[in-house]
Write a protein that holds these residues in place. Structure first.
Motif, PDB file in Angstrom:
ATOM      1  N   UNK A 198     -94.641 -65.889  20.774  1.00 36.70           N
ATOM      2  CA  UNK A 198     -94.199 -64.664  20.269  1.00 36.70           C
ATOM      3  C   UNK A 198     -95.364 -63.999  19.675  1.00 36.70           C
ATOM      4  N   UNK A 199     -95.660 -62.641  19.665  1.00 33.94           N
ATOM      5  CA  UNK A 199     -96.830 -62.132  19.128  1.00 33.94           C
ATOM      6  C   UNK A 199     -96.509 -60.885  18.078  1.00 33.94           C
ATOM      7  N   UNK A 200     -95.327 -60.295  18.218  1.00 33.75           N
ATOM      8  CA  UNK A 200     -95.158 -59.022  17.681  1.00 33.75           C
ATOM      9  C   UNK A 200     -93.569 -58.631  17.085  1.00 33.75           C
ATOM     10  N   UNK A 201     -92.981 -59.504  17.202  1.00 36.45           N
ATOM     11  CA  UNK A 201     -91.694 -59.450  16.676  1.00 36.45           C
ATOM     12  C   UNK A 201     -90.636 -59.334  17.635  1.00 36.45           C
ATOM     13  N   UNK A 202     -89.432 -60.159  17.474  1.00 31.34           N
ATOM     14  CA  UNK A 202     -88.471 -60.066  18.490  1.00 31.34           C
ATOM     15  C   UNK A 202     -87.062 -59.224  18.437  1.00 31.34           C
ATOM     16  N   UNK A 203     -86.593 -59.177  19.441  1.00 32.95           N
ATOM     17  CA  UNK A 203     -85.080 -58.291  19.243  1.00 32.95           C
ATOM     18  C   UNK A 203     -84.484 -58.768  20.506  1.00 32.95           C
ATOM     19  N   UNK A 204     -82.895 -58.553  20.132  1.00 34.45           N
ATOM     20  CA  UNK A 204     -82.148 -58.834  21.358  1.00 34.45           C
ATOM     21  C   UNK A 204     -81.293 -57.393  21.845  1.00 34.45           C
ATOM     22  N   UNK A 205     -81.376 -57.160  22.933  1.00 33.83           N
ATOM     23  CA  UNK A 205     -80.735 -55.790  23.306  1.00 33.83           C
ATOM     24  C   UNK A 205     -79.281 -56.161  24.319  1.00 33.83           C
ATOM     25  N   UNK A 206     -78.355 -55.611  24.144  1.00 31.72           N
ATOM     26  CA  UNK A 206     -77.140 -55.966  24.827  1.00 31.72           C
ATOM     27  C   UNK A 206     -76.632 -54.764  25.632  1.00 31.72           C
ATOM     28  N   UNK A 207     -76.458 -54.774  26.931  1.00 33.07           N
ATOM     29  CA  UNK A 207     -75.719 -53.560  27.402  1.00 33.07           C
ATOM     30  C   UNK A 207     -74.084 -53.765  27.304  1.00 33.07           C
ATOM     31  N   UNK A 208     -73.526 -52.877  27.022  1.00 34.26           N
ATOM     32  CA  UNK A 208     -72.114 -52.825  26.831  1.00 34.26           C
ATOM     33  C   UNK A 208     -71.308 -51.963  27.564  1.00 34.26           C
ATOM     34  N   UNK A 209     -70.453 -52.303  28.270  1.00 30.86           N
ATOM     35  CA  UNK A 209     -69.518 -51.289  28.976  1.00 30.86           C
ATOM     36  C   UNK A 209     -68.060 -51.207  28.603  1.00 30.86           C
ATOM     37  N   UNK A 210     -67.519 -50.327  28.723  1.00 29.94           N
ATOM     38  CA  UNK A 210     -66.271 -50.190  28.196  1.00 29.94           C
ATOM     39  C   UNK A 210     -65.543 -49.369  29.311  1.00 29.94           C
ATOM     40  N   UNK A 211     -64.077 -49.827  29.679  1.00 27.33           N
ATOM     41  CA  UNK A 211     -63.523 -49.059  30.378  1.00 27.33           C
ATOM     42  C   UNK A 211     -62.915 -47.654  30.020  1.00 27.33           C
ATOM     43  N   UNK A 212     -63.008 -47.506  28.894  1.00 25.49           N
ATOM     44  CA  UNK A 212     -62.764 -45.956  28.026  1.00 25.49           C
ATOM     45  C   UNK A 212     -62.668 -46.077  26.708  1.00 25.49           C
ATOM     46  N   UNK A 213     -61.708 -45.476  26.226  1.00 25.39           N
ATOM     47  CA  UNK A 213     -61.720 -45.498  24.817  1.00 25.39           C
ATOM     48  C   UNK A 213     -60.313 -46.017  24.088  1.00 25.39           C
ATOM     49  N   UNK A 214     -59.603 -46.855  24.776  1.00 22.53           N
ATOM     50  CA  UNK A 214     -58.465 -47.238  24.044  1.00 22.53           C
ATOM     51  C   UNK A 214     -58.433 -48.312  23.232  1.00 22.53           C
ATOM     52  N   UNK A 215     -57.401 -48.921  22.622  1.00 24.74           N
ATOM     53  CA  UNK A 215     -57.320 -49.959  21.761  1.00 24.74           C
ATOM     54  C   UNK A 215     -57.996 -51.372  22.083  1.00 24.74           C
ATOM     55  N   UNK A 216     -58.157 -51.611  23.231  1.00 22.11           N
ATOM     56  CA  UNK A 216     -58.640 -52.721  23.811  1.00 22.11           C
ATOM     57  C   UNK A 216     -60.337 -52.683  24.116  1.00 22.11           C
TER      58      UNK A 216
END
Length: 148
Positions: free
Chosen positions: A116-134
Motif C-alpha cells: 500500500x502506498x497512498x491510503x486505503x478505502x472499501x467501496x460497496x455497491x448496494x442494491x435495494x428493491x425499492x424503498x420499503x421497510x426491508x
C-alpha cells in the motif's frame, strides 16, 4: 499469505460510512449506521475510509484481507465489494448478492497482497428493491488486514 504474520489490522466504525448518493439517508447510531435508499435511486455506492499504516518498522505493508461487518433487510443486497489504494483499485468483486438478516462478516482476499502506498478505502455497491421497510443495510464496520 499465511506464511507471514499480520502486522496491523485497521478498521473503521460504521458511523464513518460515506454515501455517494446524496438522496439516501443514513441514521447514525452508536452501534451502526442504517442506510436507506431514496424513492428515485435504488442502486448506489457507500464508502469506508480505512486508516492505513503504509510503513511500520521501516517496512511497507501489504493489504491482504478486506472485511465488512453488516446486516441487511430482505430487500437489500451488497452487489459490489471494491478495495482501493489511493486512485488504484486493488481488488474488485462484482455480481455479488450479499445479504444477512443478522450481523455478519464478509471477507475478501486482496489478490497478490499489494504493497500500500497512498491510503486505503472499501467501496460497496448496494442494491435495494425499492424503498420499503426491508430496504436497508446496517453497516457496523469495515477493515483491512495488513502484512509485512
Amino acid at each position: 499469505m499465511t506464511s507471514a504474520s499480520i502486522k496491523q489490522a485497521a478498521w473503521t466504525h460504521g458511523l464513518g460510512v460515506e454515501l455517494e448518493t446524496p438522496s439516501w439517508s443514513a441514521l447514525r447510531q452508536g452501534f451502526y449506521t442504517t442506510v436507506r435508499p431514496s424513492s428515485g435511486s435504488t442502486f448506489g455506492w457507500v464508502h469506508f475510509v480505512i486508516p492505513t499504516p503504509v510503513i511500520v518498522d521501516g517496512n511497507r505493508l501489504r493489504a491482504v484481507t478486506a472485511w465488512i461487518r453488516y446486516a441487511a433487510g430482505s430487500s437489500a443486497k451488497i452487489t459490489n465489494f471494491h478495495v482501493y489504494d489511493g486512485e488504484k483499485k486493488i481488488a474488485g468483486f462484482d455480481g455479488l448478492a450479499l445479504n444477512a438478516n443478522a450481523i455478519s462478516n464478509d471477507t475478501r482476499s486482496v489478490p497478490g497482497g499489494p504493497a500500500v502506498l497512498w491510503g486505503t478505502a472499501i467501496s460497496l455497491g448496494v442494491q435495494f428493491s425499492g424503498n420499503g421497510p426491508n430496504d436497508y443495510v446496517q453497516f457496523v464496520s469495515a477493515g483491512i488486514d495488513f502484512y509485512n
